[in-house]
Motif scaffolding. Structure first.
Motif, PDB file in Angstrom:
ATOM      1  N   GLU A   1      -3.117   0.303 -13.359  1.00 41.08           N
ATOM      2  CA  GLU A   1      -3.398   1.118 -12.070  1.00 41.08           C
ATOM      3  C   GLU A   1      -4.417   0.477 -11.478  1.00 41.08           C
ATOM      4  O   GLU A   1      -4.534   0.423 -10.012  1.00 41.08           O
ATOM      5  CB  GLU A   1      -3.543   2.348 -12.209  1.00 41.08           C
ATOM      6  N   GLY A   2      -5.526   0.160 -12.062  1.00 35.96           N
ATOM      7  CA  GLY A   2      -6.862  -0.215 -11.362  1.00 35.96           C
ATOM      8  C   GLY A   2      -7.825  -0.345 -12.484  1.00 35.96           C
ATOM      9  O   GLY A   2      -7.472  -0.088 -13.730  1.00 35.96           O
TER      10      GLY A   2
ATOM     11  N   PRO B   1     -14.411   1.897  -8.636  1.00 27.28           N
ATOM     12  CA  PRO B   1     -13.227   1.615  -9.031  1.00 27.28           C
ATOM     13  C   PRO B   1     -12.379   0.885  -8.178  1.00 27.28           C
ATOM     14  O   PRO B   1     -12.551   0.683  -6.882  1.00 27.28           O
ATOM     15  CB  PRO B   1     -12.535   3.167  -8.946  1.00 27.28           C
ATOM     16  N   ALA B   2     -11.599  -0.396  -8.620  1.00 31.76           N
ATOM     17  CA  ALA B   2     -10.780  -1.152  -7.931  1.00 31.76           C
ATOM     18  C   ALA B   2      -9.238  -0.691  -8.117  1.00 31.76           C
ATOM     19  O   ALA B   2      -8.915  -0.953  -9.329  1.00 31.76           O
ATOM     20  CB  ALA B   2     -11.109  -2.443  -8.243  1.00 31.76           C
ATOM     21  N   TYR B   3      -8.406  -0.762  -7.272  1.00 29.02           N
ATOM     22  CA  TYR B   3      -7.073  -0.465  -7.322  1.00 29.02           C
ATOM     23  C   TYR B   3      -6.174  -1.541  -7.289  1.00 29.02           C
ATOM     24  O   TYR B   3      -6.172  -2.403  -6.201  1.00 29.02           O
ATOM     25  CB  TYR B   3      -6.634   0.646  -6.423  1.00 29.02           C
ATOM     26  N   CYS B   4      -5.117  -1.766  -8.193  1.00 32.48           N
ATOM     27  CA  CYS B   4      -4.390  -2.756  -8.015  1.00 32.48           C
ATOM     28  C   CYS B   4      -3.149  -2.195  -6.822  1.00 32.48           C
ATOM     29  O   CYS B   4      -2.924  -1.320  -6.586  1.00 32.48           O
ATOM     30  CB  CYS B   4      -3.525  -2.939  -9.167  1.00 32.48           C
TER      31      CYS B   4
ATOM     32  N   GLY C   1      -2.518  -7.768  -8.920  1.00 33.33           N
ATOM     33  CA  GLY C   1      -1.963  -6.888 -10.028  1.00 33.33           C
ATOM     34  C   GLY C   1      -2.237  -7.582 -11.434  1.00 33.33           C
ATOM     35  O   GLY C   1      -2.529  -8.592 -11.606  1.00 33.33           O
ATOM     36  N   MET C   2      -2.237  -6.462 -12.324  1.00 29.79           N
ATOM     37  CA  MET C   2      -2.632  -7.053 -13.606  1.00 29.79           C
ATOM     38  C   MET C   2      -1.626  -6.355 -14.701  1.00 29.79           C
ATOM     39  O   MET C   2      -1.258  -5.120 -14.491  1.00 29.79           O
ATOM     40  CB  MET C   2      -3.832  -6.819 -13.762  1.00 29.79           C
ATOM     41  N   PHE C   3      -1.327  -6.931 -15.736  1.00 32.22           N
ATOM     42  CA  PHE C   3      -0.623  -6.386 -16.742  1.00 32.22           C
ATOM     43  C   PHE C   3      -1.096  -6.681 -18.298  1.00 32.22           C
ATOM     44  O   PHE C   3      -1.766  -7.713 -18.396  1.00 32.22           O
ATOM     45  CB  PHE C   3       0.906  -6.279 -17.027  1.00 32.22           C
ATOM     46  N   PHE C   4      -1.159  -5.690 -18.975  1.00 36.41           N
ATOM     47  CA  PHE C   4      -1.852  -5.990 -20.399  1.00 36.41           C
ATOM     48  C   PHE C   4      -0.677  -6.174 -21.502  1.00 36.41           C
ATOM     49  O   PHE C   4       0.643  -5.783 -21.373  1.00 36.41           O
ATOM     50  CB  PHE C   4      -2.518  -4.814 -21.093  1.00 36.41           C
TER      51      PHE C   4
END
Ligand code: ZN
Length: 425
Positions: free
Chosen positions: A211-212, A331-334, A374-377
């Protein structure tokens, strides 16, 4: 559906792991601008060359390979797949590297299927993300978060200057400012990374859509009491700085219950007692507090509560309390559109997933306010990272690469573009 080939990804990860590999502790030592780091960058450029991609190293040491329309004044904005190639000392083989080799594999698959994207795809191995010099140099440079003053004065913990490290690597630190990329030239930024925490592995979930990136504040704190003789001073007549600090440590979970969220973290990571002698009551406790949350208002409440609680504990133990706020990172938001795209694609692929914050910092955070990012793990076994036994199962790496391929295909090939994702301008 085009499929990624995990054997190629596996072989790339093992190949990069050789740069800076230490036989003694089996860790990777590839700190920013070291010889091993620069050699790994060259290795990645050789892969770009093999794939017929245009490639270069920018002024910050980022290595950039481009597939699709050539760079030029009329070229469409690019979709970036990026993560870092440097490591912490005694790091693992996946941290950062995964996000680069996943990009290489996406380009390989598109190319062998004869797909040329309408929007260029850039695979980027960023430089100096792990903060040897206190920042995330490559990503900061690309998004305009670097100043000349910092470039001239930044040094690592051994006092070695950034500009000298770059010079030794054949780079001029002032060229860092040329690495800037305009937002209108970037269509999206995607990063895939190992989680580095235990959540996905514990829950047996394959993908964590981020999410961020949590904001972080760091304090240097000091409780000052009286360094008495440990035998002569009765227990009820002491001003023991350690006792005050320990009382505060016990209050952390209550502070989070009352003021925080499930995304809040407060950590005392470094402690020094003075005089630090077994037969003397600790007259001074110096310690750090690092607080995180995904919401800046919550960060503010946490920091207010820490101050309140420490002041009252100091009174109770007859101590003096001082603190200095060393940093406050928001904070930084995707991007919501990218998150929705990732969610739709992961559902189509049928992988288990959840949304989650990233407590750790990543390159993506600098792109969050610069472009749609955007990012995912993917899971880290037992949550281990920044250590030689960092591990992610190849089956999870494969799924992460496949999800990335689906996302990048949609973003770069312009077909079936998600609502709100149409190219602007
Ligand atoms: Zn990383």
């Amino acid at each position: 559906m085009q499929r990624v080939k995990i054997e190629r990804v596996e072989s790339d990860i093992h190949a990069i792991a050789q740069f800076g590999f230490n036989e003694a502790d089996r860790g990777v030592y590839r700190q920013g601008f070291s010889e091993a780091d620069m050699a790994a960058r060259q290795w990645v450029r050789d892969r770009f060359e093999e794939l017929g991609m245009a490639h270069r190293m920018d002024g910050a040491g980022n290595v950039i390979g481009r597939y699709g329309p050539a760079e030029g004044p009329d070229s469409p904005p690019c979709v970036i797949i990026g993560s870092h190639l440097d490591s912490v000392p005694a790091g693992g083989i996946f941290d950062g590297v995964l996000g680069v080799v996943a990009g290489l594999e996406c380009v390989r698959v598109l190319k062998e299927n004869g797909i040329v994207p309408a929007f260029p795809i850039e695979v980027i191995g960023t430089s100096e993300e792990e903060g040897r010099f206190g920042g995330m140099l490559g990503a900061q440079a690309m998004t305009g978060h670097v100043t000349l003053d910092w470039l001239d004065t930044a040094r690592d913990e051994h006092g070695f200057m950034l500009k000298d490290a770059m010079k030794a690597a054949g780079l001029d630190s002032h060229d860092v400012l040329h690495a800037y990329r305009r937002p209108e030239d970037i269509r999206a930024f995607l990063e895939v990374h190992v989680e580095q925490g235990p959540v996905l592995d514990t829950e047996k979930t394959t993908i964590g859509i981020v999410e961020g990136i949590s904001g972080v504040f760091k304090w240097n704190c000091r409780l000052i009491g009286k360094p008495d003789h440990a035998g002569a001073a009765p227990m009820n007549m002491r001003s023991d700085a350690l006792m005050g600090m320990v009382d505060f440590a016990h209050e952390i979970s209550r502070i989070i219950d009352e003021e925080g969220t499930d995304k809040s973290r407060i950590t005392i990571g470094h402690v020094a007692l003075k005089p630090g002698f077994p037969h003397t009551v600790p007259g001074e406790a110096d310690f750090t507090i690092v607080g995180r949350d995904l919401d800046e208002e919550v960060m503010q409440r946490l920091s207010d509560a820490c101050r309140r609680v420490l002041s009252s504990i100091a009174r109770k133990h007859k101590l003096k309390f001082e603190y200095e706020e060393m940093s406050w990172l928001k904070p930084a938001y995707c991007d919501e559109g990218i998150r929705a795209l990732m969610e739709r694609k992961v559902q189509e692929l049928g992988y288990s997933y959840r949304t989650m914050p990233s407590g750790a910092g990543h390159d993506v955070q600098f792109f969050c306010n610069h472009t749609r990012a955007g990012m995912f793990f993917v899971p880290s076994v037992n949550g281990v990272s920044h250590a030689p036994d960092e591990w992610t199962h190849w089956s999870d790496i494969e799924r992460g690469c496949q999800l990335l391929l689906e996302c990048v295909t949609e973003l770069a090939c312009g077909e079936d573009v998600a609502a709100g994702m149409a190219v602007s301008g």
